[in-house]
Enzyme design. Structure first.
Site, PDB file in Angstrom:
ATOM      1  N   CYS A 127      34.559 -31.948  -3.931  1.00  0.00           N
ATOM      2  CA  CYS A 127      33.705 -31.007  -4.614  1.00  0.00           C
ATOM      3  C   CYS A 127      32.749 -30.372  -3.631  1.00  0.00           C
ATOM      4  O   CYS A 127      32.426 -30.924  -2.607  1.00  0.00           O
ATOM      5  CB  CYS A 127      32.909 -31.705  -5.730  1.00  0.00           C
ATOM      6  SG  CYS A 127      33.968 -32.356  -7.007  1.00  0.00           S
ATOM      7  N   ASP A 605       2.021 -31.457 -31.429  1.00  0.00           N
ATOM      8  CA  ASP A 605       2.928 -31.908 -32.491  1.00  0.00           C
ATOM      9  C   ASP A 605       2.123 -32.486 -33.649  1.00  0.00           C
ATOM     10  O   ASP A 605       2.484 -33.509 -34.221  1.00  0.00           O
ATOM     11  CB  ASP A 605       3.905 -32.956 -31.950  1.00  0.00           C
ATOM     12  CG  ASP A 605       5.117 -33.130 -32.857  1.00  0.00           C
ATOM     13  OD1 ASP A 605       5.386 -32.225 -33.667  1.00  0.00           O
ATOM     14  OD2 ASP A 605       5.792 -34.167 -32.763  1.00  0.00           O
TER      15      ASP A 605
END
Length: 754
Positions: A127, A605
């Site tokens: 690769c 949140d």
């Protein structure tokens, strides 16, 4: 409550490198060795890609080369194709072949053209990183027994695919124009046999290649669709080639009529893994500074491996009920969407905190993901800190930044030692040392999340809440990876910092849940806790896995909090009057304002499930903002803010935050104003979550006011003039709150709090 492609990660975490880099990165010194020095740029590649009329064939001296020994490429024997006659003679004198033989693996001289798919990740040396383009494969890399060119998409006349234009070939080389638009002819003699045979052979090869390409893409479609930016491949190169090899050898694929059904089957299998892979995208992508942990096998793949080997599944916790419930969050009916706890569990949204310095915030956010980012050099403490806050104790935030002094580098404590230090322990202790049988006999489960379980026990004649989190193990917990010591340390310190605001002098508030103690324990889950878990599951139906699968060496962090009460969502029909609702809003605003002034805090949140209410005998609560003390009428209720998973905090030049820039699921929710708040926050900070934007606290105060006015019902109706006036004041607050810049600005300037 609960996140990192990476298989998440998140969950408190940080990295320095950019994510989404295509292919694997080469390390220095790992460059591929040249097999030959091309004397001419036109002859740098094999003759299979160049025009045979322009340049002669290049001989190879390597015994493993398909052109060995020194014979011209043009003299290679022709391999019979499926569409040709079996008795048709070849142009060479080789014996007739009865079956298709596999081609040898490609060598360095074989070019990697733009028509090829990107290289498989995590496969060295076959690769390439972004800085290398020549494709180098190991000798045993091609297990499919056919040319790798079969896995490239069929060439289309016209411009080549621009996606890999930069990485396909080196910039100094020039590919012939014919090679970019036409499939290469494997043998010059085949072209000389006549147009009829040449066309038949090319059609057969193109048909075979097209079929294989469709098979490969059928498995990759779902991965690219649900991966991060479609750039990260979630399987290793060996696993991918093994799967493709199984597809090619499957007898069901020998019939063309069955290929379409097989492709659909592969895609459906990808959908089954979607929910789990969403929380673990980019897990195989290694970046500098990332935590090195053993690679864990996903639940679906683990089950298949166990079935193949004949061993029974040991801990397969992804039940059918959970998989069905997590297919689509937004297809649930309105009543199911009311509880953010259920939605949050489906996200697996327990992200890893990012830790960096104030100066590095913007550059770090631009180059990081929701993975780990730990600053190697912290900035000096803020000068004139006393002007901002007068601390009566020593902060533990410095533990989040590694020491850089040379003479103490080798003495720097590990994250495990730091956690043990916060627990006042030298190592893990048994459950029994922390939780006696007497305490557990009256234990009750009161909540849950992807992180683990929350129980209530009686300690020193007072109720306390135990948040139990499994760490450092290989087993998946509720479909997510367990946290490491590095990842749990910021959560401990953030909870401690906000809890200790109650003991400050210059900026003080009791509005954040109090942290009593922290313990690290080891062992099996206590039977009495399992009994409490079963009772909760019977009465309320738990979305978590029963925690009975842990081994004796499993580590847990137990956070003991003061009992905070019941969340605002469950109290929506139980409040006495609108005056009580005003007190709740006042307490929340004051707590956020104090945290802004002391820690540059954003909750990010603050839905009504993260606001706890408990009874109090106090008539008033005191808070101190920038040295000035004020009071708030309680109306019999005290507010505690919880859950700092997405929060942002800053102290002594160190910033801790959670980068949710890539969490598209969080920003595409529908059905509640809460999801619009996430989008408004992203618009406010331009998706740079390390920066300080106190206006985000204002957005959540607007959300809570909307819930109070539109979703809550009070026992006492607004019939008196005083109650009607309070309601009008709340409505005015709802209309004007978004014009203020921070909770501090609201608390000091708005008429509702004067």
């Amino acid at each position: 409550m609960a996140q990192a492609h990476p298989r998440s990660g998140t969950r408190l975490f940080r990295t320095y490198a950019a994510r989404g880099v295509r292919g694997s990165q080469r390390q220095p010194g790992g460059l591929a060795e040249q097999w030959f020095q091309p004397p001419n740029l036109k002859r740098a590649f094999s003759s299979s890609l160049s025009d045979s009329n322009e340049s002669p064939a290049v001989a190879s001296d390597d015994p493993d080369d398909p052109d060995f020994p020194g014979s011209l490429v043009g003299q290679r024997r022709r391999r019979p194709r499926g569409s040709g006659s079996r008795n048709q003679r070849t142009l060479t004198n080789t014996p007739r072949v009865q079956r298709l033989r596999p081609r040898p693996p490609q060598k360095c001289s074989t070019p990697c053209s733009r028509l090829r798919p990107p290289p498989f990740p995590n496969c060295s040396p076959g690769c390439l990183g972004s800085d290398h383009s020549v494709c180098i494969q190991s000798r045993d890399s091609n297990e499919l027994g056919t040319s790798a060119s079969l896995f490239s998409s069929p060439a289309s006349p016209g411009a080549p695919d621009p996606l890999y234009a930069d990485s396909a070939v080196p910039g100094s080389f020039h590919l012939p124009a014919a090679s970019l638009s036409e499939p290469s002819v494997p043998c010059p003699q085949v072209a000389a046999t006549g147009d009829r045979y040449t066309g038949r052979a090319l059609r057969a090869e193109a048909s075979f290649r097209s079929s294989l390409f469709s098979l490969v893409n059928s498995g990759a479609t779902e991965e690219n669709k649900f991966g991060t930016d479609g750039e990260n491949v979630k399987e290793s190169c060996c696993e991918r080639r093994q799967q493709m090899g199984n597809r090619l050898t499957d007898p069901d694929l020998t019939s063309p009529g069955k290929r379409k059904a097989a492709c659909k089957k592969v895609v459906s299998q990808g959908v089954d893994q979607r929910d789990y892979e969403e929380s673990s995208a980019c897990k195989d992508l290694r970046v500098p500074g990332e935590i090195s942990r053993p690679k864990r096998t996903g639940p679906l793949r683990k089950r298949k491996q166990q079935e193949a080997t004949g061993t029974p599944p040991r801990h397969y916790h992804q039940s059918k009920k959970k998989r069905k419930a997590s297919v689509s969050l937004w297809n649930l009916n309105t009543s199911q969407r009311d509880s953010w706890t259920k939605t949050r569990a489906s996200f697996g949204f327990h992200k890893k905190k990012i830790i960096t310095s104030v100066i590095e915030v913007c550059s770090s956010v631009a180059s990081s993901s929701s993975r780990s980012l730990l600053s190697e050099c912290s900035t000096p403490p803020i000068k004139n800190r006393a002007h901002l806050t007068v601390s009566s104790r020593c902060s533990s935030v410095y533990l989040l930044s590694p020491l850089k002094t040379l003479h103490v580098t080798d003495q720097r404590p590990s994250y495990a030692e730091k956690v043990y230090g916060e627990c006042n322990q030298e190592g893990p202790i048994p459950f029994s040392d922390c939780l006696s049988t007497e305490k557990l006999e009256r234990c009750e489960k009161i909540g849950e999340g992807v992180f683990g379980e929350v129980f209530q026990i009686i300690n020193d004649q007072a109720p306390v809440a135990l948040k139990i989190i499994a760490i450092e193990g290989l087993d998946l917990v509720n479909g997510s990876h367990q946290k490491t010591f590095e990842e749990i340390l910021p959560e401990i310190i953030i909870s401690k910092e906000l809890s200790l605001l109650s003991s400050e002098a210059y900026n003080r508030t009791e509005g954040f849940i109090g942290l009593n103690s922290v313990h690290c324990v080891q062992g099996l889950y206590p039977p009495l806790l399992l009994k409490a878990w079963d009772h909760y599951n019977t009465t309320k139906r738990s979305a978590n896995d029963r925690p009975d699968f842990f081994q004796e060496d499993q580590l847990f962090i137990i956070l003991e909090f003061e009992f905070g009460g019941v969340d605002l969502e469950r109290m929506k029909t139980k409040l006495s009057s609108v005056a009580t609702a005003k007190s709740i809003l006042h307490q929340i605003t004051a707590s956020l304002a104090v945290a802004e002034a002391s820690l540059h805090f954003e909750h990010r949140d603050l839905h009504w499930g993260n606001v706890l209410l408990k009874k109090t005998n106090l008539k008033e609560l005191r808070y101190t903002l920038n040295g000035k003390t004020s009071t708030i009428p309680t109306h019999g209720l005290q507010v505690n803010i919880i859950d700092y998973t997405l929060s942002r905090l800053e102290r002594d030049g160190i910033v801790v935050f959670c980068d949710i820039s890539a969490e598209e699921d969080l920003f595409t929710g529908e059905g509640d104003y809460q999801f619009e708040i996430y989008r408004l926050m992203r618009k406010e900070n331009k998706n740079c979550w390390g920066e300080y934007h106190p206006y985000n606290n204002v957005l959540w105060l607007h959300y809570l006011t909307d819930k109070i006015l539109n979703k809550m019902k009070f026992k006492t109706k607004c019939q008196s003039a005083a109650m009607k006036q309070i309601r009008k004041n709340l409505q005015h607050f709802h209309r004007t709150v978004l014009s203020f810049s921070s909770a501090t600005d609201l608390l000091c300037q708005h008429s509702l709090f004067r």
